[in-house]
Design an enzyme around this catalytic site. Structure first.
Site, PDB file in Angstrom:
ATOM      1  N   PHE A 135       0.865  -1.183   0.000  1.00  0.00           N
ATOM      2  CA  PHE A 135       0.000   0.000   0.000  1.00  0.00           C
ATOM      3  C   PHE A 135       0.901   1.231   0.000  1.00  0.00           C
ATOM      4  O   PHE A 135       1.730   1.398   0.885  1.00  0.00           O
ATOM      5  CB  PHE A 135      -0.936   0.029   1.223  1.00  0.00           C
ATOM      6  N   ASP A 220       9.472   2.483   1.628  1.00  0.00           N
ATOM      7  CA  ASP A 220       8.315   3.208   2.135  1.00  0.00           C
ATOM      8  C   ASP A 220       8.192   2.863   3.616  1.00  0.00           C
ATOM      9  O   ASP A 220       7.695   1.805   3.984  1.00  0.00           O
ATOM     10  CB  ASP A 220       7.066   2.778   1.342  1.00  0.00           C
ATOM     11  N   LYS A 249       2.829   9.427   8.629  1.00  0.00           N
ATOM     12  CA  LYS A 249       2.129   8.908   9.819  1.00  0.00           C
ATOM     13  C   LYS A 249       2.672   9.397  11.168  1.00  0.00           C
ATOM     14  O   LYS A 249       2.276  10.435  11.639  1.00  0.00           O
ATOM     15  CB  LYS A 249       2.096   7.385   9.754  1.00  0.00           C
TER      16      LYS A 249
HETATM   17  C1  LIG Z   1       3.078   2.112   3.837  1.00  0.00           C
HETATM   18  C2  LIG Z   1       2.158   3.243   3.502  1.00  0.00           C
HETATM   19  N1  LIG Z   1       2.494   4.068   2.492  1.00  0.00           N
HETATM   20  C3  LIG Z   1       1.707   5.103   2.148  1.00  0.00           C
HETATM   21  C4  LIG Z   1       0.528   5.349   2.812  1.00  0.00           C
HETATM   22  C5  LIG Z   1      -0.323   6.524   2.415  1.00  0.00           C
HETATM   23  O1  LIG Z   1      -0.255   7.513   3.393  1.00  0.00           O
HETATM   24  P1  LIG Z   1      -1.324   8.692   3.408  1.00  0.00           P
HETATM   25  O2  LIG Z   1      -2.654   8.085   3.749  1.00  0.00           O
HETATM   26  O3  LIG Z   1      -0.823   9.645   4.463  1.00  0.00           O
HETATM   27  O4  LIG Z   1      -1.325   9.307   2.042  1.00  0.00           O
HETATM   28  C6  LIG Z   1       0.136   4.518   3.864  1.00  0.00           C
HETATM   29  C7  LIG Z   1      -1.138   4.719   4.559  1.00  0.00           C
HETATM   30  O5  LIG Z   1      -1.672   3.847   5.202  1.00  0.00           O
HETATM   31  C8  LIG Z   1       0.975   3.428   4.212  1.00  0.00           C
HETATM   32  O6  LIG Z   1       0.649   2.589   5.212  1.00  0.00           O
END
Ligand SMILES: Cc1ncc(COP(=O)(O)O)c(C=O)c1O
Length: 397
Positions: A135, A220, A249
């Site tokens: 994700f 990520d 986050k």
């Molecule tokens: C690993 C990861 N990358 C990217 C995101 C996207 O973050 P945002 O919701 O702040 O755009 C998330 C959100 O859950 C995530 O868990």
């Protein structure tokens, strides 16, 4: 249903199935609803409230900065973003940072930087290999990067240049690599995909392949970073260093912020090639600095590791009791249990009724992402509630 929930149904776009509770206040690992009912919060704003709700160092930093300077634009130097940048660089393996406002935006920036780098060195390669069940966010490009068809299908055609391959399969990355590959982008531990841990040597094999082929490795760490998995960054546990890393986050314990960091040789942007109106805003960066400083000074990552092990041990105990728990997995305070059938929503509701907030990460899996400042007492309390909740489900059959 409360009046607030009726109003939400009337005015909001229908993008999320909310749990039927309206939260009005939070303190530490506790939140209260509009009727004054207290809950132990093991959702933590989706792995965001690293220091819990309304931690004094964050509240004080916000209050002081709100009285001083809230927004100035990146046309000017502002101090909170420089202090946060220095702290991040001094405590990571990366050399330069760019601030933005969310995780998706951080990943977009990381991919833009990787493409820009490969335009200059040497051939304009642009494809990014990502994994199934990953994700990476909700923008169109990050939907293409996210290896889950349920997020992709409603929006096809998607931006080109993203190849989704099986997770934990180095051969799949090798097969997908072409002369057009500019980067591999991975979560060290897949969060939204269900808390999936990397197999032994997977990340080192990916790093070795990237080194051999000149491909960049983007990690990520939006969910895994800032102490969540028991070290400040998850990469530290796997013996690899990324070329680019993304954060969001937990970075400001609840205040919206994102960042991507890169090694010096990859930091090729020149003025005007990337930007943001709010990114690096003094208010959010003051909260980010206060949060990160507290995490580092108080070894909050070490606490997450210790308390996370205690949580996993307790969940293993429940697994002995309830045959329908088929797996317990996690790292630090990013933990999930999997069930033999799709009872996660029932588990979430049964916990809610008993005063515990947990997250349904998959129809058959529940995830725990409490604030990183909790101790064993909160874990005992959560396990007690979960035990009763699962007993009620077992009785219903
Ligand atoms: C690993 C990861 N990358 C990217 C995101 C996207 O973050 P945002 O919701 O702040 O755009 C998330 C959100 O859950 C995530 O868990």
């Amino acid at each position: 249903m409360s009046n607030w929930q009726e109003l939400e149904h009337k005015y909001f776009m229908n993008t999320v199935e909310r749990v039927p509770v309206t939260l009005v206040r939070g303190q530490g690992a506790r939140v209260w609803d509009e009727d004054g009912r207290e809950y132990l919060d093991f959702v933590g704003g989706w792995a965001v409230n690293s220091l819990g709700h309304c931690h004094p160092v964050v509240v004080d930093a916000l209050a002081e900065q709100a009285h001083t300077l809230i927004q100035a634009s990146n046309q000017f130097y502002t101090i909170p973003q420089i202090r946060l940048a220095e702290l991040l660089i001094q405590n990571s393996c990366l050399d330069r940072v760019f601030f933005c406002n969310s995780g998706a935006e951080a990943n977009e920036g990381a991919v833009k930087l990787a493409r820009r780098y490969r335009k200059l060195h040497p051939n304009g390669a642009y494809e990014v290999i990502t994994t199934m069940d990953s994700f990476h966010g909700r923008t169109l490009a990050m939907v293409a990067a996210t290896g889950q068809s349920k997020f992709q299908q409603p929006y096809a055609p998607l931006p080109v240049g993203f190849i989704n391959v099986e997770y934990n399969n180095i051969e799949a990355i090798k097969v997908a690599t072409t002369s057009q590959t500019c980067a591999v982008m991975l979560e060290p531990v897949q969060g939204e995909g269900g808390v999936n841990l990397p197999d032994n040597n997977y990340l080192t094999a990916v790093r070795a392949w990237c080194d051999q082929t000149g491909i960049l490795l983007i990690l990520d760490e939006i969910q895994t970073g800032l102490g969540r998995t028991g070290t400040l960054f998850a990469y530290e546990q796997y013996g690899v260093e990324p070329d680019i890393m993304t954060l969001a986050k937990g970075l400001a314990s609840g205040v919206p912020i994102g960042a991507f960091l890169a090694k010096e040789k990859v930091s090729v942007f020149t003025p005007g090639e990337h930007g943001s109106t709010f990114g690096g805003n003094p208010l959010t960066c003051a909260a980010g600095y206060a949060t990160l400083k507290f995490i580092i000074d108080n070894d909050i990552a070490g606490n997450a590791k210790k308390v996370g092990q205690y949580l996993v041990a307790g969940l293993e105990g429940l697994r002995q009791k309830f045959q329908f728990i088929t797996d317990v997995r996690g790292c630090g305070l990013l933990v999930a249990i999997e069930f033999s059938s799709d009872i996660a929503q029932s588990a979430v509701m049964a916990c809610l009724d008993r005063g515990l907030l947990v997250n349904r990460v998959k129809p058959n899996a529940v995830r725990f992402m409490p604030p990183l400042i909790i101790g064993n007492e909160e874990v005992d309390e959560a396990l007690g509630i979960l035990d009763k909740a699962l007993s009620s489900i077992a009785r219903r059959g």
